[in-house]
Design a protein around this motif. Structure first.
Motif, PDB file in Angstrom:
ATOM      1  N   PHE A 182     -27.869  39.400   4.556  1.00  0.00           N
ATOM      2  CA  PHE A 182     -29.118  39.766   5.235  1.00  0.00           C
ATOM      3  C   PHE A 182     -29.153  39.143   6.622  1.00  0.00           C
ATOM      4  CE2 PHE A 182     -30.489  41.631   1.466  1.00  0.00           C
ATOM      5  CZ  PHE A 182     -31.782  42.104   1.554  1.00  0.00           C
ATOM      6  N   HIS A 183     -28.741  37.892   6.707  1.00  0.00           N
ATOM      7  CA  HIS A 183     -28.761  37.199   7.996  1.00  0.00           C
ATOM      8  C   HIS A 183     -27.870  37.925   9.007  1.00  0.00           C
ATOM      9  CE1 HIS A 183     -27.694  34.043  10.959  1.00  0.00           C
ATOM     10  NE2 HIS A 183     -28.999  33.811  10.867  1.00  0.00           N
ATOM     11  N   ARG A 184     -26.712  38.389   8.561  1.00  0.00           N
ATOM     12  CA  ARG A 184     -25.808  39.118   9.454  1.00  0.00           C
ATOM     13  C   ARG A 184     -26.499  40.368   9.999  1.00  0.00           C
ATOM     14  NH1 ARG A 184     -23.769  37.320  12.582  1.00  0.00           N
ATOM     15  NH2 ARG A 184     -24.629  35.420  11.847  1.00  0.00           N
ATOM     16  N   PHE A 185     -27.201  41.100   9.133  1.00  0.00           N
ATOM     17  CA  PHE A 185     -27.865  42.328   9.566  1.00  0.00           C
ATOM     18  C   PHE A 185     -29.086  42.044  10.435  1.00  0.00           C
ATOM     19  CE2 PHE A 185     -25.474  44.252   6.081  1.00  0.00           C
ATOM     20  CZ  PHE A 185     -25.078  45.450   6.665  1.00  0.00           C
ATOM     21  N   PHE A 186     -29.843  40.998  10.114  1.00  0.00           N
ATOM     22  CA  PHE A 186     -31.104  40.720  10.805  1.00  0.00           C
ATOM     23  C   PHE A 186     -30.905  39.905  12.084  1.00  0.00           C
ATOM     24  CE2 PHE A 186     -34.355  41.026   7.084  1.00  0.00           C
ATOM     25  CZ  PHE A 186     -33.784  42.215   6.678  1.00  0.00           C
ATOM     26  N   ALA A 187     -29.755  39.236  12.240  1.00  0.00           N
ATOM     27  CA  ALA A 187     -29.534  38.338  13.380  1.00  0.00           C
ATOM     28  C   ALA A 187     -29.723  39.093  14.692  1.00  0.00           C
ATOM     29  CB  ALA A 187     -28.144  37.721  13.308  1.00  0.00           C
ATOM     30  N   GLY A 188     -30.464  38.463  15.584  1.00  0.00           N
ATOM     31  CA  GLY A 188     -30.687  39.042  16.901  1.00  0.00           C
ATOM     32  C   GLY A 188     -31.753  40.103  16.973  1.00  0.00           C
ATOM     33  N   ARG A 194     -37.349  26.845  10.454  1.00  0.00           N
ATOM     34  CA  ARG A 194     -37.338  25.675   9.562  1.00  0.00           C
ATOM     35  C   ARG A 194     -37.159  26.116   8.115  1.00  0.00           C
ATOM     36  NH1 ARG A 194     -41.160  23.714   6.462  1.00  0.00           N
ATOM     37  NH2 ARG A 194     -42.844  24.767   7.565  1.00  0.00           N
ATOM     38  N   LEU A 195     -37.925  27.117   7.692  1.00  0.00           N
ATOM     39  CA  LEU A 195     -37.822  27.592   6.309  1.00  0.00           C
ATOM     40  C   LEU A 195     -36.438  28.172   6.021  1.00  0.00           C
ATOM     41  CD1 LEU A 195     -41.328  29.239   5.814  1.00  0.00           C
ATOM     42  CD2 LEU A 195     -40.487  27.092   4.831  1.00  0.00           C
ATOM     43  N   TRP A 196     -35.871  28.889   6.995  1.00  0.00           N
ATOM     44  CA  TRP A 196     -34.536  29.451   6.805  1.00  0.00           C
ATOM     45  C   TRP A 196     -33.505  28.341   6.608  1.00  0.00           C
ATOM     46  CZ3 TRP A 196     -31.898  33.210   5.104  1.00  0.00           C
ATOM     47  CH2 TRP A 196     -30.558  33.374   5.423  1.00  0.00           C
ATOM     48  N   LEU A 240     -31.231  27.662   3.302  1.00  0.00           N
ATOM     49  CA  LEU A 240     -29.770  27.591   3.327  1.00  0.00           C
ATOM     50  C   LEU A 240     -29.266  26.363   2.576  1.00  0.00           C
ATOM     51  CD1 LEU A 240     -28.708  28.652   6.930  1.00  0.00           C
ATOM     52  CD2 LEU A 240     -28.416  29.917   4.793  1.00  0.00           C
ATOM     53  N   GLN A 241     -29.924  25.239   2.772  1.00  0.00           N
ATOM     54  CA  GLN A 241     -29.530  24.018   2.067  1.00  0.00           C
ATOM     55  C   GLN A 241     -29.691  24.191   0.558  1.00  0.00           C
ATOM     56  OE1 GLN A 241     -27.899  21.577   3.494  1.00  0.00           O
ATOM     57  NE2 GLN A 241     -28.111  22.710   5.389  1.00  0.00           N
ATOM     58  N   GLU A 242     -30.800  24.799   0.141  1.00  0.00           N
ATOM     59  CA  GLU A 242     -31.043  25.007  -1.290  1.00  0.00           C
ATOM     60  C   GLU A 242     -30.008  25.943  -1.902  1.00  0.00           C
ATOM     61  OE1 GLU A 242     -34.944  26.644  -1.201  1.00  0.00           O
ATOM     62  OE2 GLU A 242     -35.892  24.750  -0.646  1.00  0.00           O
ATOM     63  N   VAL A 243     -29.757  27.049  -1.229  1.00  0.00           N
ATOM     64  CA  VAL A 243     -28.894  28.071  -1.812  1.00  0.00           C
ATOM     65  C   VAL A 243     -27.429  27.648  -1.814  1.00  0.00           C
ATOM     66  CG1 VAL A 243     -28.367  29.540   0.197  1.00  0.00           C
ATOM     67  CG2 VAL A 243     -28.733  30.577  -2.036  1.00  0.00           C
ATOM     68  N   ARG A 244     -27.035  26.759  -0.927  1.00  0.00           N
ATOM     69  CA  ARG A 244     -25.636  26.292  -0.924  1.00  0.00           C
ATOM     70  C   ARG A 244     -25.274  25.640  -2.253  1.00  0.00           C
ATOM     71  NH1 ARG A 244     -26.290  24.616   5.036  1.00  0.00           N
ATOM     72  NH2 ARG A 244     -25.241  26.334   6.054  1.00  0.00           N
ATOM     73  N   VAL A 245     -26.185  24.870  -2.797  1.00  0.00           N
ATOM     74  CA  VAL A 245     -25.941  24.221  -4.092  1.00  0.00           C
ATOM     75  C   VAL A 245     -25.804  25.276  -5.180  1.00  0.00           C
ATOM     76  CG1 VAL A 245     -26.950  22.683  -5.825  1.00  0.00           C
ATOM     77  CG2 VAL A 245     -27.167  22.137  -3.396  1.00  0.00           C
ATOM     78  N   GLY A 271     -35.002  39.496  15.910  1.00  0.00           N
ATOM     79  CA  GLY A 271     -36.324  38.874  15.874  1.00  0.00           C
ATOM     80  C   GLY A 271     -37.037  39.065  14.548  1.00  0.00           C
ATOM     81  N   MET A 272     -36.285  39.071  13.462  1.00  0.00           N
ATOM     82  CA  MET A 272     -36.854  39.331  12.133  1.00  0.00           C
ATOM     83  C   MET A 272     -36.722  38.142  11.195  1.00  0.00           C
ATOM     84  SD  MET A 272     -35.545  43.253  11.569  1.00  0.00           S
ATOM     85  CE  MET A 272     -36.429  43.428  10.029  1.00  0.00           C
ATOM     86  N   LYS A 273     -36.725  36.936  11.737  1.00  0.00           N
ATOM     87  CA  LYS A 273     -36.539  35.751  10.896  1.00  0.00           C
ATOM     88  C   LYS A 273     -37.595  35.645   9.793  1.00  0.00           C
ATOM     89  CE  LYS A 273     -33.688  33.028  11.612  1.00  0.00           C
ATOM     90  NZ  LYS A 273     -33.341  31.827  12.228  1.00  0.00           N
ATOM     91  N   PRO A 274     -38.892  35.914  10.067  1.00  0.00           N
ATOM     92  CA  PRO A 274     -39.868  35.843   8.963  1.00  0.00           C
ATOM     93  C   PRO A 274     -39.545  36.821   7.833  1.00  0.00           C
ATOM     94  CG  PRO A 274     -41.012  35.782  11.068  1.00  0.00           C
ATOM     95  CD  PRO A 274     -39.562  36.100  11.358  1.00  0.00           C
ATOM     96  N   GLU A 275     -39.097  38.031   8.186  1.00  0.00           N
ATOM     97  CA  GLU A 275     -38.723  39.008   7.168  1.00  0.00           C
ATOM     98  C   GLU A 275     -37.491  38.539   6.400  1.00  0.00           C
ATOM     99  OE1 GLU A 275     -39.440  39.674  10.337  1.00  0.00           O
ATOM    100  OE2 GLU A 275     -40.997  41.209  10.336  1.00  0.00           O
ATOM    101  N   LEU A 276     -36.556  37.923   7.113  1.00  0.00           N
ATOM    102  CA  LEU A 276     -35.360  37.376   6.484  1.00  0.00           C
ATOM    103  C   LEU A 276     -35.735  36.293   5.477  1.00  0.00           C
ATOM    104  CD1 LEU A 276     -32.277  36.905   6.245  1.00  0.00           C
ATOM    105  CD2 LEU A 276     -32.476  35.388   8.223  1.00  0.00           C
ATOM    106  N   VAL A 277     -36.608  35.388   5.884  1.00  0.00           N
ATOM    107  CA  VAL A 277     -37.037  34.303   4.998  1.00  0.00           C
ATOM    108  C   VAL A 277     -37.708  34.879   3.752  1.00  0.00           C
ATOM    109  CG1 VAL A 277     -38.670  32.379   4.802  1.00  0.00           C
ATOM    110  CG2 VAL A 277     -37.198  32.563   6.809  1.00  0.00           C
TER     111      VAL A 277
END
Length: 172
Positions: free
Chosen positions: A81-87, A18-20, A24-29, A89-95
């Protein structure tokens, strides 16, 4: 944890997802604005008038372009970062990392816009004092809108939570 987050019934993974998505919505702007500004800045050096600018303004332009490049890089970095972290299981670290990058990008974007305004006003108004004053006002606005107001809202919310917790304890 803020009261709104603690009232959600979600796993840590769901919260990170959810936070990710919110980030994404915030950073797109921000990314779009930074990239457009950076593109315009890149074109200035190729105008005939650029060579007639005083040395200070040419150096200010160079600093503005560098700030814009670094701001754009910081705001695009969460995608890398998302490209490197995808798959992994590091979503909290990514966020967490993306949050720091976005904050850094916003600060750099505010500085880029402020220095671009300074350069534009110095050139348009032919008066340094007014340009510095108005650019300082722009930076003050960004500081107020992007840092001070959110801080005040968070502080008010924390006081309300403390008051509510105190009333809940005394009401038992």
């Amino acid at each position: 944890m803020p009261s709104s987050a603690s009232s959600r019934d979600e796993t840590p993974e769901e919260r990170a997802d959810r936070l990710w998505n919110e980030m994404l919505q915030e950073v797109r702007v921000c990314q779009t604005g930074a990239q457009i500004l950076f593109g315009f800045l890149l074109s200035v050096v190729f105008t005939p008038r650029f060579t007639t600018l005083p040395a200070f303004d040419r150096h200010l332009y160079a600093a503005t372009v560098l700030l814009g490049a670094v701001a754009t890089g910081a705001l695009v970095a969460p995608a890398a970062f998302h490209r490197f972290f995808a798959g992994h299981g590091m979503k909290p670290e990514l966020v967490h990392a993306a949050g720091h990058l976005i904050t850094t990008g916003l600060i750099l974007l505010a500085l880029t816009i402020t220095s671009a305004v300074l350069l534009l006003l110095r050139t348009a108004l032919h008066t340094s004092a007014v340009a510095w004053t108005l650019s300082g006002a722009v930076l003050l606005w960004f500081t107020t809108a992007w840092l001070v107001l959110p801080y005040l809202v968070l502080r008010r919310d924390a006081r309300r939570e403390q008051r509510d917790a105190g009333e809940g304890a005394s009401g038992r």
